[in-house]
Design a protein around this motif. Structure first.
Motif, mmCIF file in Angstrom:
data_model
loop_
_atom_site.group_PDB
_atom_site.id
_atom_site.type_symbol
_atom_site.label_atom_id
_atom_site.label_comp_id
_atom_site.label_asym_id
_atom_site.label_seq_id
_atom_site.Cartn_x
_atom_site.Cartn_y
_atom_site.Cartn_z
ATOM 1 N N PHE A 146 63.752 34.382 66.443
ATOM 2 C CA PHE A 146 63.469 33.832 67.777
ATOM 3 C C PHE A 146 62.304 32.848 67.742
ATOM 4 N N SER A 147 62.067 32.259 66.591
ATOM 5 C CA SER A 147 60.934 31.353 66.412
ATOM 6 C C SER A 147 61.418 29.957 66.066
ATOM 7 N N GLY A 148 60.727 28.957 66.614
ATOM 8 C CA GLY A 148 61.029 27.588 66.238
ATOM 9 C C GLY A 148 60.532 27.246 64.853
ATOM 10 N N ASP A 149 59.572 28.036 64.362
ATOM 11 C CA ASP A 149 59.039 27.861 63.009
ATOM 12 C C ASP A 149 59.900 28.692 62.056
ATOM 13 N N LYS A 150 60.630 28.038 61.199
ATOM 14 C CA LYS A 150 61.564 28.736 60.319
ATOM 15 C C LYS A 150 61.014 28.933 58.908
ATOM 16 N N THR A 151 59.709 28.710 58.697
ATOM 17 C CA THR A 151 59.160 28.997 57.379
ATOM 18 C C THR A 151 59.299 30.489 57.106
ATOM 19 N N PRO A 152 59.756 30.871 55.899
ATOM 20 C CA PRO A 152 60.192 32.257 55.682
ATOM 21 C C PRO A 152 59.088 33.265 55.383
ATOM 22 N N TYR A 153 57.881 32.806 54.992
ATOM 23 C CA TYR A 153 56.895 33.754 54.491
ATOM 24 C C TYR A 153 55.591 33.672 55.292
ATOM 25 N N LYS A 154 54.983 34.819 55.503
ATOM 26 C CA LYS A 154 53.680 34.867 56.159
ATOM 27 C C LYS A 154 52.623 34.272 55.228
ATOM 28 N N THR A 155 51.669 33.566 55.803
ATOM 29 C CA THR A 155 50.613 32.954 55.000
ATOM 30 C C THR A 155 49.345 33.812 55.017
ATOM 31 N N HIS A 156 49.532 35.092 55.135
ATOM 32 C CA HIS A 156 48.434 36.056 55.038
ATOM 33 C C HIS A 156 49.029 37.420 54.711
ATOM 34 N N GLN A 157 48.195 38.303 54.205
ATOM 35 C CA GLN A 157 48.592 39.697 53.997
ATOM 36 C C GLN A 157 47.670 40.577 54.821
ATOM 37 N N GLY A 158 48.237 41.282 55.777
ATOM 38 C CA GLY A 158 47.453 42.150 56.623
ATOM 39 C C GLY A 158 47.804 43.605 56.416
ATOM 40 N N ALA A 159 46.862 44.473 56.801
ATOM 41 C CA ALA A 159 47.095 45.917 56.818
ATOM 42 C C ALA A 159 46.436 46.471 58.077
ATOM 43 N N PHE A 160 47.080 47.448 58.686
ATOM 44 C CA PHE A 160 46.663 47.969 59.984
ATOM 45 C C PHE A 160 46.658 49.487 59.947
ATOM 46 N N VAL A 161 45.560 50.082 60.396
ATOM 47 C CA VAL A 161 45.453 51.537 60.510
ATOM 48 C C VAL A 161 45.439 51.889 61.996
ATOM 49 N N PRO A 162 46.514 52.442 62.537
ATOM 50 C CA PRO A 162 46.556 52.719 63.967
ATOM 51 C C PRO A 162 45.724 53.941 64.348
ATOM 52 N N THR A 163 45.047 53.836 65.493
ATOM 53 C CA THR A 163 44.368 54.984 66.081
ATOM 54 C C THR A 163 45.071 55.426 67.356
ATOM 55 N N SER A 164 45.846 54.539 67.945
ATOM 56 C CA SER A 164 46.746 54.811 69.062
ATOM 57 C C SER A 164 47.734 53.641 69.080
ATOM 58 N N PRO A 165 48.753 53.652 69.937
ATOM 59 C CA PRO A 165 49.745 52.577 69.886
ATOM 60 C C PRO A 165 49.122 51.185 69.984
ATOM 61 N N ALA A 166 49.432 50.328 68.988
ATOM 62 C CA ALA A 166 48.979 48.935 68.941
ATOM 63 C C ALA A 166 47.454 48.807 68.984
ATOM 64 N N THR A 167 46.763 49.828 68.543
ATOM 65 C CA THR A 167 45.305 49.853 68.552
ATOM 66 C C THR A 167 44.822 50.427 67.231
ATOM 67 N N GLY A 168 43.814 49.790 66.633
ATOM 68 C CA GLY A 168 43.313 50.335 65.384
ATOM 69 C C GLY A 168 42.509 49.346 64.579
ATOM 70 N N TYR A 169 42.365 49.648 63.278
ATOM 71 C CA TYR A 169 41.576 48.854 62.333
ATOM 72 C C TYR A 169 42.473 47.867 61.605
ATOM 73 N N TYR A 170 41.873 46.737 61.178
ATOM 74 C CA TYR A 170 42.660 45.685 60.538
ATOM 75 C C TYR A 170 41.874 45.065 59.396
#
Length: 214
Positions: free
Chosen positions: A71-95
């Motif tokens: 659903f994106s106009g940008d069709k580049t296939p790969y993310k240009t970053h690597q993230g990691a997320f530790v949730p403490t509640s829904p959609a909330t946490g450390y990054y």
């Protein structure tokens, strides 16, 4: 459960260089030719870092490198970053994230339903709760974290434009992030202590959210 050895902790400058190259050539052919570099320089160190932090903060979600382009106009296939997320509640946490600019560390809430946004704004409107958040954000920004997040352009519907905490009320999401670049310690096991220190400093923000927003 058997502990998995993900290799040494630490991102070298070569990890940032990998993402700089990917930004310039975000194609399947580049990815295929350099996937081993991604695994060795980026993914394995991120897995090692999050494993080292898991006992104190919890298990992390290490994000996939592939973009959802349906659903994106940008069709580049790969993310240009690597993230990691530790949730403490829904959609909330450390990054934590590595990209072409280097390392960034933060926390906050990244998505909000209409109900959660209403609870957040009601808490900000409350003199005691709102002042507590203002003071907390003041201490953290003075310590070097940058306040961010998605905000409405003027004022949220139903709130006066002259509210004493209108800038906070404008937030739909709220994050605090620190950008480090590529310091020498990023490539050492001391990286985990640095990230842990930042996450501890940010814990009161997540605790405020847990108490007043849920």
């Amino acid at each position: 459960m058997t502990e998995v050895d993900h290799g040494p902790i630490g991102f070298t400058v070569a990890a940032a260089d990998f993402y700089e190259d990917l930004e310039n050539d975000n194609t399947r052919s580049f990815w295929t030719a350099h996937k081993e570099e991604y695994e060795r320089l980026v993914r394995q160190p991120m897995l090692a870092l999050t494993a080292a932090l898991a006992d104190e903060f919890g298990a992390a979600k290490v994000f996939r490198p592939y973009r959802d382009v349906r659903f994106s106009g940008d069709k580049t296939p790969y993310k240009t970053h690597q993230g990691a997320f530790v949730p403490t509640s829904p959609a909330t946490g450390y990054y934590v994230q590595i990209d072409a600019s280097g390392l960034r560390v933060g926390a906050g809430w990244y998505d909000a339903t209409a109900e959660r946004k209403h609870r957040f704004r009601s808490a900000v409107d409350d003199a005691r709760k709102g002042t507590e958040l203002e003071r907390l954000l003041g201490r953290l920004t003075a310590a070097g974290f940058e306040l961010g997040g998605d905000r409405v352009k003027t004022r949220p519907r139903g709130w006066p434009a002259d509210h004493e905490r209108i800038e906070l009320l404008r937030h739909n999401t709220l994050t605090l992030m620190r950008w480090y670049g590529t310091p020498e310690w990023m490539a050492t096991p001391g990286l985990s202590a640095r990230v842990a220190g930042d996450w501890r400093a940010l814990s009161p923000l997540l605790e405020w959210h847990a108490r007043h927003v849920g």
